[in-house]
Write a protein that holds these residues in place. Structure first.
Motif, mmCIF file in Angstrom:
data_model
loop_
_atom_site.group_PDB
_atom_site.id
_atom_site.type_symbol
_atom_site.label_atom_id
_atom_site.label_comp_id
_atom_site.label_asym_id
_atom_site.label_seq_id
_atom_site.Cartn_x
_atom_site.Cartn_y
_atom_site.Cartn_z
ATOM 1 N N HIS A 138 0.857 -1.228 0.065
ATOM 2 C CA HIS A 138 -0.089 0.112 -0.114
ATOM 3 C C HIS A 138 1.079 1.389 0.062
ATOM 4 C CE1 HIS A 138 0.031 0.301 4.613
ATOM 5 N NE2 HIS A 138 0.456 1.323 4.304
ATOM 6 N N ALA A 139 0.338 2.238 -0.561
ATOM 7 C CA ALA A 139 1.311 3.521 -0.760
ATOM 8 C C ALA A 139 0.181 4.582 -1.135
ATOM 9 C CB ALA A 139 2.236 3.434 -1.774
ATOM 10 N N GLY A 140 0.635 5.878 -0.594
ATOM 11 C CA GLY A 140 -0.251 7.016 -0.796
ATOM 12 C C GLY A 140 0.381 7.794 -1.986
ATOM 13 N N PRO A 141 -0.375 8.843 -2.472
ATOM 14 C CA PRO A 141 0.264 9.676 -3.525
ATOM 15 C C PRO A 141 1.359 10.625 -3.139
ATOM 16 C CG PRO A 141 -1.856 10.281 -3.254
ATOM 17 C CD PRO A 141 -1.830 9.096 -2.548
ATOM 18 N N GLY A 142 1.314 10.860 -1.936
ATOM 19 C CA GLY A 142 2.457 11.586 -1.376
ATOM 20 C C GLY A 142 3.839 11.015 -1.713
ATOM 21 N N ILE A 143 3.932 9.613 -1.941
ATOM 22 C CA ILE A 143 5.387 9.325 -2.253
ATOM 23 C C ILE A 143 5.836 10.048 -3.563
ATOM 24 C CG2 ILE A 143 6.288 7.281 -3.441
ATOM 25 C CD1 ILE A 143 6.015 6.672 -0.537
ATOM 26 N N ILE A 144 5.010 10.682 -4.183
ATOM 27 C CA ILE A 144 5.475 11.325 -5.305
ATOM 28 C C ILE A 144 5.558 12.967 -4.880
ATOM 29 C CG2 ILE A 144 5.107 12.129 -7.692
ATOM 30 C CD1 ILE A 144 3.975 9.404 -8.428
ATOM 31 N N GLY A 145 4.414 13.286 -4.146
ATOM 32 C CA GLY A 145 3.969 14.625 -3.826
ATOM 33 C C GLY A 145 5.124 15.179 -2.852
ATOM 34 N N LEU A 146 5.382 14.420 -2.032
ATOM 35 C CA LEU A 146 6.052 15.111 -0.916
ATOM 36 C C LEU A 146 7.359 15.462 -1.559
ATOM 37 C CD1 LEU A 146 5.045 13.489 2.481
ATOM 38 C CD2 LEU A 146 4.452 15.702 1.372
ATOM 39 N N PRO A 147 8.244 14.625 -2.083
ATOM 40 C CA PRO A 147 9.396 14.846 -2.769
ATOM 41 C C PRO A 147 9.296 16.279 -3.704
ATOM 42 C CG PRO A 147 9.353 12.658 -2.843
ATOM 43 C CD PRO A 147 7.868 13.224 -2.355
ATOM 44 N N VAL A 148 8.207 16.326 -4.494
ATOM 45 C CA VAL A 148 7.953 17.771 -5.144
ATOM 46 C C VAL A 148 7.825 18.718 -4.249
ATOM 47 C CG1 VAL A 148 6.290 18.594 -6.884
ATOM 48 C CG2 VAL A 148 6.789 16.117 -7.006
ATOM 49 N N TRP A 149 6.974 18.661 -3.085
ATOM 50 C CA TRP A 149 6.913 19.756 -2.330
ATOM 51 C C TRP A 149 8.535 20.163 -1.810
ATOM 52 C CZ3 TRP A 149 3.357 22.993 -0.572
ATOM 53 C CH2 TRP A 149 2.056 22.684 -0.281
ATOM 54 N N LEU A 150 9.146 19.317 -1.509
ATOM 55 C CA LEU A 150 10.331 19.570 -0.894
ATOM 56 C C LEU A 150 11.457 20.388 -1.985
ATOM 57 C CD1 LEU A 150 11.374 16.305 0.942
ATOM 58 C CD2 LEU A 150 10.766 18.710 1.759
ATOM 59 N N LEU A 151 11.337 19.900 -3.276
ATOM 60 C CA LEU A 151 12.013 20.508 -4.388
ATOM 61 C C LEU A 151 11.487 21.883 -4.582
ATOM 62 C CD1 LEU A 151 12.236 17.649 -7.236
ATOM 63 C CD2 LEU A 151 13.862 18.455 -5.768
ATOM 64 N N PHE A 152 10.094 22.263 -4.873
ATOM 65 C CA PHE A 152 9.553 23.482 -4.910
ATOM 66 C C PHE A 152 9.840 24.388 -3.760
ATOM 67 C CE2 PHE A 152 6.291 22.318 -8.130
ATOM 68 C CZ PHE A 152 6.420 23.353 -8.699
ATOM 69 N N SER A 153 10.208 23.862 -2.384
ATOM 70 C CA SER A 153 10.446 24.776 -1.416
ATOM 71 C C SER A 153 12.021 25.242 -1.495
ATOM 72 C CB SER A 153 10.230 23.930 -0.146
ATOM 73 O OG SER A 153 11.145 22.903 0.059
ATOM 74 N N ARG A 154 12.663 24.846 -2.306
ATOM 75 C CA ARG A 154 14.262 24.979 -2.189
ATOM 76 C C ARG A 154 13.995 26.616 -3.245
ATOM 77 N NH1 ARG A 154 17.360 20.489 -5.297
ATOM 78 N NH2 ARG A 154 19.116 21.989 -4.952
ATOM 79 N N PRO A 155 15.152 27.272 -2.704
ATOM 80 C CA PRO A 155 15.035 28.598 -3.303
ATOM 81 C C PRO A 155 15.115 28.712 -4.664
ATOM 82 C CG PRO A 155 16.745 28.568 -1.647
ATOM 83 C CD PRO A 155 16.350 27.013 -1.933
ATOM 84 N N GLN A 156 15.616 27.820 -5.543
ATOM 85 C CA GLN A 156 15.636 27.805 -7.009
ATOM 86 C C GLN A 156 14.215 27.193 -7.749
ATOM 87 O OE1 GLN A 156 19.169 25.861 -8.287
ATOM 88 N NE2 GLN A 156 20.374 27.984 -8.256
ATOM 89 N N GLY A 157 13.713 26.588 -6.770
ATOM 90 C CA GLY A 157 12.243 25.683 -7.208
ATOM 91 C C GLY A 157 12.650 24.722 -8.122
#
Length: 217
Positions: A86-105
């Motif tokens: 079992h897995a949730g869509p956050g497996i993809i979404g949370l790493p993307v959140w972290l990338l977006f939160s970096r200064p360069q995005g």
């Protein structure tokens, strides 16, 4: 189903009673600034799954958590065993959140295809399907009730992939409670949860202990 629900409620009350006792003993040492937006933790765990097509079975899991505020976090996990995952869509979404939160995005070079950006945004929004609320008990301990609305689950009886009595692949709902004990940057987090499939309405519960590392923003 009733038996699984009874056991889950019993374990939930036991965990809540334990946490209340800790809070009473150390009520003057509460730390309401333990978490900050952007804090991240990653952990692995052994798991016990109850109510699968194979009855009770062991599994392993990985959990990722990102704090949006002092109290609220988006969580995601992936748990896998024999003929079970079992897995949730956050497996993809949370790493993307972290990338977006970096200064360069993600779009620092302005060459990101629009379709990819839509995918990233959708993945980030879907991360909200698994949310936890953190209640501080001591400066190094909190409890976090959580809820998952769109967890994907694939579960089959060993060697049987066409059993009409249950849905092998479906989305499911989960409701659980986790105790988080912090040892500086390390954490130990036992949990118990109730889950039910949207397609076959078969319920069960999972338990385990996550061991991980906490990254301050």
């Amino acid at each position: 189903m009733k038996k699984n629900l009874f056991v889950f409620i019993f374990l939930l009350l036991a965990l809540s009673s334990f946490c209340q006792e800790l809070k009473t003993k150390d009520s003057l040492q509460l730390n309401y600034t333990l978490h900050s937006p952007g804090d991240v933790s990653i952990a692995g765990s052994p798991n016990i799954l109850f109510g699968t097509p194979n009855g009770t079975q062991f599994a392993g899991g990985i959990k990722l958590r990102m704090f949006l505020s002092k109290r609220i976090s988006f969580d995601t996990d992936i748990v896998f065993g024999r003929d079970y995952i079992h897995a949730g869509p956050g497996i993809i979404g949370l790493p993307v959140w972290l990338l977006f939160s970096r200064p360069q995005g993600l779009n620092s070079d302005n060459d990101e295809p629009f379709s990819d950006l839509l995918f990233y945004v959708a993945a980030m929004v879907l991360s909200a399907e698994h949310i936890a609320y953190h209640i501080p008990m001591k400066s190094e301990l909190d409890i976090s009730p959580y809820m998952s609305l769109l967890r994907y689950k694939s579960s089959y009886k060993y060697g049987e992939y066409t059993n009409p009595n249950y849905a092998g692949e479906q989305f499911s709902f989960a409701l659980g409670l986790e105790i988080n004990r912090y040892f500086n940057k390390f954490q130990l987090s036992p949990y118990v949860e109730y889950n039910v499939g949207y397609a076959d309405h078969i319920s069960g519960f999972n338990a385990g202990v996550y061991c991980g590392y906490y990254f301050k923003r």
